[in-house]
Design an enzyme around this catalytic site. Structure first.
Site, short mmCIF file in Angstrom:
data_model
loop_
_atom_site.label_atom_id
_atom_site.label_comp_id
_atom_site.label_asym_id
_atom_site.label_seq_id
_atom_site.Cartn_x
_atom_site.Cartn_y
_atom_site.Cartn_z
N PRO A 79 0.70 -1.33 0.13
CA PRO A 79 -0.23 0.02 0.15
C PRO A 79 0.65 1.26 0.08
CG PRO A 79 0.17 -0.86 1.81
CD PRO A 79 0.97 -2.19 1.33
N CYS A 80 0.42 2.50 -0.24
CA CYS A 80 1.50 3.39 -0.41
C CYS A 80 0.80 4.42 -0.51
CB CYS A 80 1.26 4.10 -1.94
SG CYS A 80 0.23 4.18 -3.15
N GLN A 81 -0.20 4.25 1.35
CA GLN A 81 -0.86 6.03 2.04
C GLN A 81 -0.87 6.74 2.27
OE1 GLN A 81 -2.16 1.74 1.90
NE2 GLN A 81 -3.93 1.64 1.73
N GLY A 82 0.35 5.79 3.18
CA GLY A 82 0.66 6.96 3.51
C GLY A 82 1.94 8.10 2.64
N PHE A 83 2.04 8.47 1.69
CA PHE A 83 2.77 8.97 0.78
C PHE A 83 2.22 10.20 0.79
CE2 PHE A 83 5.08 4.99 -1.17
CZ PHE A 83 7.14 5.19 -0.40
#
Length: 364
Positions: A79-83
């Site tokens: 997942p890339c939500q943090g970016f």
């Protein structure tokens, strides 16, 4: 045969495609127990590991399972939500540890190649700075790296699903290369070509609560080449159970034409849902919309109900002998989160040629 592991594996759609292209899947890693049950039952002798890849002991556990085996290819869908919150300047923020775990895995195992999958929006996040930083970090590990957005329908999947792929090939091995489309838009596989042979699952007048069983049988022969391909040698029908809708939901669905959505409804009808995908009915002569994990917004092109797990699995190009486990909600999430196996197959097949591995193919 090339050894591969799958990080953030889910139920293993991408790795199933790689298996069909002749790869030896050694391990699937995730922290979703239901998805791992599905992975374990559908990937031959592959092991599974339930762990959080951001934890300090994760790679120690992976090493114990692999027991010294060489890893040729790493595939992953972190997942890339943090970016979206941290931006490129805070790339190493703890909210990005899951993506950083993939970079660490490539550094640790030095595979011949890797493939990372994500949503297309990652390519434009912070005007592309995030993607450029991901590519740069992989390049520092001595890999040629190429990102590309692929549409599943171009590769025989009856679904308009786009995904971003980042392929890396070790500099001493070759140059990344993606498969050329095998279909043009006028030849896309349609919803009816994919699922018209499956039982209707409409309530029977003599048995109004009959919606099918988890293990059942086909009621007709396959009607298209795609249906025959999905059935293969499978003799039993799995995961084809219809949802029992309330009558007011059925009444709303019945008023949506093929290819329509909430905008097609009469004024005052279906007001409880008014976002873009609400009350969307598939069109029989077109590929489906992107299969989601919620399964409550898309409806069968003919019947007044949401698609069954098997229907959505067909639209995702899962073969019929791929059985899903867990609750119905968990199964829907597994199907919706997956990369279509058929797309994974063509990527894996092309990557084999890049690595100069003797071609082994189950499909062609």
């Amino acid at each position: 045969m090339l050894n591969a592991i799958d990080l953030f594996a889910g139920c293993g759609g991408l790795s199933k495609g790689f298996m069909l292209a002749g790869y030896n899947l050694l391990l699937g890693v995730d922290n979703d127990s239901a998805a791992l049950k599905t992975f374990k039952e559908n990937h031959g002798e592959a092991s599974v590991l339930n762990t959080d890849l951001s934890s300090p002991e994760a790679f120690t556990l992976i090493d114990e399972v692999l027991n010294g085996k060489i890893i040729d290819v790493i595939i992953a869908g972190p997942p890339c939500q943090g970016f979206s919150l941290t931006g490129p300047r805070n790339f190493d923020d703890e909210r990005n540890t899951l993506y950083l775990a993939v970079i660490e895995a490539v550094k640790r195992y030095n595979p011949k190649a890797f493939l990372v999958e994500n949503v297309p929006g990652m390519a434009t996040l912070y005007k592309g700075d995030i993607l450029r930083e991901v590519v740069r970090r992989f390049q520092t590990l001595n890999y040629y790296v190429e990102p590309n957005v692929l549409c599943a329908a171009d590769y025989g999947v009856p679904q308009m699903r786009k995904r971003l792929f980042i392929m890396g090939v070790r500099e001493d091995v070759g140059i990344p290369m993606f498969p050329e489309p095998i279909l043009t838009p006028d030849k896309y596989i349609t919803c009816s070509q994919a699922i018209s042979d499956l039982p209707a699952r409409e309530p029977d007048v003599n048995n109004p609560r009959w919606y099918g069983n988890e293990i059942d049988e086909y009621s007709t022969d396959p009607e298209t080449n795609y249906q025959q391909q999905m059935r293969g040698e499978c003799k039993e029908l799995y995961n084809h159970v219809a949802t029992q809708h309330k009558q007011f939901v059925i009444d709303v669905i019945s008023q949506v034409p093929e290819g329509g959505n909430y905008k097609s409804l009469p004024k005052g009808v279906g007001n409880s849902r008014s976002f873009n995908e609400a009350w969307t009915r598939y069109h029989s002569d077109k590929p489906s919309k992107t299969i989601d994990t919620g399964h409550r917004n898309h409806f069968h092109y003919k019947y007044n109900r949401v698609p069954t797990i098997r229907e959505n699995a067909r639209l995702q190009s899962f073969p019929d002998n791929f059985i899903f486990y867990g609750t119905r909600t968990q199964q829907n999430r597994q199907v919706g989160n997956a990369v279509p196996p058929l797309l994974g197959y063509y990527i894996g097949k092309t990557l084999r040629s890049v690595i100069h591995e003797e071609e082994v193919s189950i499909i062609d």
